[in-house]
Design a protein around this motif. Structure first.
Motif, PDB file in Angstrom:
ATOM      1  N   PRO A  25      10.252  -2.955  -2.097  1.00  0.00           N
ATOM      2  CA  PRO A  25      10.366  -3.211  -0.659  1.00  0.00           C
ATOM      3  C   PRO A  25      11.355  -2.246  -0.012  1.00  0.00           C
ATOM      4  O   PRO A  25      12.373  -1.875  -0.614  1.00  0.00           O
ATOM      5  CB  PRO A  25      10.860  -4.648  -0.589  1.00  0.00           C
ATOM      6  CG  PRO A  25      10.400  -5.263  -1.880  1.00  0.00           C
ATOM      7  CD  PRO A  25      10.501  -4.169  -2.893  1.00  0.00           C
ATOM      8  N   ALA A  28      15.534  -5.603   2.217  1.00  0.00           N
ATOM      9  CA  ALA A  28      15.498  -7.032   1.930  1.00  0.00           C
ATOM     10  C   ALA A  28      14.923  -7.801   3.113  1.00  0.00           C
ATOM     11  O   ALA A  28      14.336  -8.864   2.952  1.00  0.00           O
ATOM     12  CB  ALA A  28      16.906  -7.533   1.603  1.00  0.00           C
ATOM     13  N   GLN A  31      10.103  -7.294   3.706  1.00  0.00           N
ATOM     14  CA  GLN A  31       9.479  -7.423   2.395  1.00  0.00           C
ATOM     15  C   GLN A  31       8.005  -7.004   2.422  1.00  0.00           C
ATOM     16  O   GLN A  31       7.371  -6.912   1.377  1.00  0.00           O
ATOM     17  CB  GLN A  31       9.582  -8.870   1.921  1.00  0.00           C
ATOM     18  CG  GLN A  31      10.997  -9.314   1.598  1.00  0.00           C
ATOM     19  CD  GLN A  31      11.498  -8.777   0.259  1.00  0.00           C
ATOM     20  OE1 GLN A  31      10.766  -8.720  -0.717  1.00  0.00           O
ATOM     21  NE2 GLN A  31      12.760  -8.373   0.224  1.00  0.00           N
ATOM     22  N   TRP A  34       6.403  -1.494   1.500  1.00  0.00           N
ATOM     23  CA  TRP A  34       6.805  -1.027   0.179  1.00  0.00           C
ATOM     24  C   TRP A  34       6.777   0.503   0.135  1.00  0.00           C
ATOM     25  O   TRP A  34       5.882   1.128   0.694  1.00  0.00           O
ATOM     26  CB  TRP A  34       5.852  -1.570  -0.894  1.00  0.00           C
ATOM     27  CG  TRP A  34       5.918  -3.065  -1.048  1.00  0.00           C
ATOM     28  CD1 TRP A  34       5.594  -4.004  -0.117  1.00  0.00           C
ATOM     29  CD2 TRP A  34       6.343  -3.786  -2.210  1.00  0.00           C
ATOM     30  NE1 TRP A  34       5.779  -5.280  -0.618  1.00  0.00           N
ATOM     31  CE2 TRP A  34       6.232  -5.174  -1.907  1.00  0.00           C
ATOM     32  CE3 TRP A  34       6.780  -3.415  -3.465  1.00  0.00           C
ATOM     33  CZ2 TRP A  34       6.559  -6.160  -2.814  1.00  0.00           C
ATOM     34  CZ3 TRP A  34       7.111  -4.402  -4.389  1.00  0.00           C
ATOM     35  CH2 TRP A  34       7.003  -5.761  -4.059  1.00  0.00           C
TER      36      TRP A  34
END
Length: 511
Positions: A25, A28, A31, A34
């Motif tokens: 990711p 944090a 998410q 990616w």
């Protein structure tokens, strides 16, 4: 499961595959995005070393979005977004990382070979850097567009709904937008994605007036008359088909940019491409249709939309407000003869169909003969049990193909009869039996509604869905006949709602 996705287990499996491939990711907080090593297939197309995969809402029915920097393939839109699947793609190959990466390899191979044979790769509106879903309507033939040329246009702004209608020649008033059209002799590169790329496609003779008109802009806002060019229509041929990119100009002096608008070609060839594979056959056909009510309105309009060349409509009634509930025409046509109301709708949907209006209710052999004399096929949508055999007798005598359709038992049963082939029993001679079952009459309590004001006849209680279903069946049989396929029997009975009597006690088609 969250409200954003439909199947969390498969999404978690996909994310595990991404981790195994070196993705993580971006943060944090985010998410869904990616980042990982760029796929080796991108090596010839960009110097970037990473790529981003974003999980969008609606997994697994919407594919993840891919972002790659530094691409110049005309298949990458603003922000590095790479469009790999068309909207509504049913393959769902993206449900596994293996399938996602496999599609990347296919995409890159197409990009290296110039998107040969790949329509999506050349979607100019999709790939333009700035775009707005404002429709611009135009008829290329009317505008006189030709290869290697350029010319003046004018645009009329429609505010509700927002739309720009383009016509030939210079702006005729201060409220008109000024436009220019360009058609390169040959487009050897993908279509432009920004204004600067337009120039690389033009000859010197074409680029000169565009630069001059851009310099003459005196207002920076788009969609208002600026003194110079306000919009550009860029055209080319691809795979023997005509394509176009419409751009609105914004800014002034040396800071002008283009915004792609949704092209809306109105030429007949473009419109009739949606009419279906039988359109070329139907374009040569002249049909006479009796009845322009609920059934006839939809039958006539659908046949026209399917490509019919000429339709004569015969009906003596006037459109009333209560008719509109089931009629193809709207309340704006109330008070007009039904033939005129249906003509109005056809004109809006299928301008290629010539329509003849006959606001009458003929009941003599001589007049019926006159009305069908030039027809290639005759269609009955009156639902009049007295008129149908009369029409069938005249059609048989003069060897005119006939298709007749009607609803029964409050719309529970639809029947379409064909009188065309030598083996088709003439409609007026059909006798009760297994081949031609008689539709039993009801008691009237459910089949008919309260009579309309001033009417002596009860109102058929058929719901709109039955009307549309029966009209569709009539059109299918007519087209099947005109295409010489004859895949339907000479009598087709569909049951939309079961009634007590056998064989009408089951929903479906009688066989």
């Amino acid at each position: 499961m969250t409200d954003d996705h439909f199947h969390m287990e498969s999404l978690e499996a996909f994310e595990c595959d991404l981790k195994a491939a070196g993705f993580a990711p971006v943060s944090a907080v985010n998410q869904s995005r990616w980042r990982g090593p760029i796929h080796e297939a991108f090596a010839p197309l960009t110097a970037a070393t990473t790529m981003d995969i974003m999980i969008v809402e609606g997994w697994p029915f919407r594919p993840p979005a891919l972002f790659v920097d530094g691409l110049d393939t005309n298949h990458s839109t603003l922000g590095g977004f790479v469009c790999m699947w068309q909207d509504g793609d049913s393959s769902r190959d993206w449900e596994t990382a293996e399938g996602f990466f496999s599609r990347i390899e296919e995409w890159c191979e197409s990009a290296e070979h110039g998107w040969e044979g790949d329509d999506l790769g050349y979607d100019a509106f999709l790939n333009f850097q700035r775009k707005l879903p404002i429709v611009v309507t135009f008829d290329r033939d009317e505008l006189g567009i030709h290869r290697g040329g350029w010319g003046d246009l004018h645009g009329v702004v429609n505010r509700a709904p927002p739309r720009i209608d383009v016509g030939p020649g210079r702006a005729r008033s201060s409220n008109h937008l000024r436009g220019l059209w360009f058609h390169p002799s040959r487009l050897t590169t993908p279509p432009p994605r920004q204004l600067s790329e337009v120039f690389r496609c033009l000859s010197r003779a074409q680029a000169k007036p565009l630069r001059r008109q851009l310099d003459d802009r005196r207002r920076p806002e788009p969609f208002v008359s600026s003194g110079g060019v306000d919009f550009i229509l860029f055209c080319w041929e691809r795979y023997e088909a005509k394509d176009a990119l419409v751009m609105a100009c914004a800014g002034m002096n040396n800071d002008v940019e283009a915004i792609a608008l949704q092209p809306g070609p109105t030429d007949e060839n473009n419109l009739i491409a949606r009419a279906g594979p039988d359109a070329p056959v139907l374009r040569t056909i002249r049909a006479t249709m009796f009845g322009a009510g609920a059934l006839g309105g939809y039958v006539g309009t659908t046949l026209a939309e399917s490509g019919l060349g000429h339709l004569d409509i015969v009906d003596g009634d006037v459109l009333l407000p209560e008719n509109v509930v089931r009629h193809v025409a709207g309340h704006d046509q109330v008070g007009k003869p039904k033939v005129q109301a249906v003509h109005h709708v056809i004109e809006k949907h299928a301008p290629w169909t010539e329509v003849g209006e006959f606001p009458e209710a003929p009941m003599t052999p001589g007049r019926i003969c006159e009305l069908i004399s030039s027809a290639d096929i005759v269609i009955d949508a009156t639902g009049n049990d007295a008129f149908v055999p009369a029409l069938a007798m005249v059609a048989e005598k003069w060897r005119k193909p006939l298709v007749s359709g009607a609803l029964y038992r409050g719309g529970s049963v639809a029947r379409v009869q064909r009188q065309v082939l030598a083996g088709d029993t003439p409609i007026h001679l059909r006798e009760e039996g297994a081949k031609y079952p008689v539709i039993p009459g009801g008691d009237g309590r459910n089949d008919f509604a309260t009579p309309a004001l001033g009417c002596s006849a009860p109102v058929n209680n058929a719901p709109p869905a039955s009307v549309i279903g029966c009209a569709s069946l009539i059109v299918q049989v007519v087209v099947d006949t005109l295409a010489n396929r004859f895949e339907f029997n000479d009598e087709v009975v569909d049951i939309y709602r079961s009634i007590a009597e056998v064989p009408f006690d089951r929903v479906g088609r009688l066989v």
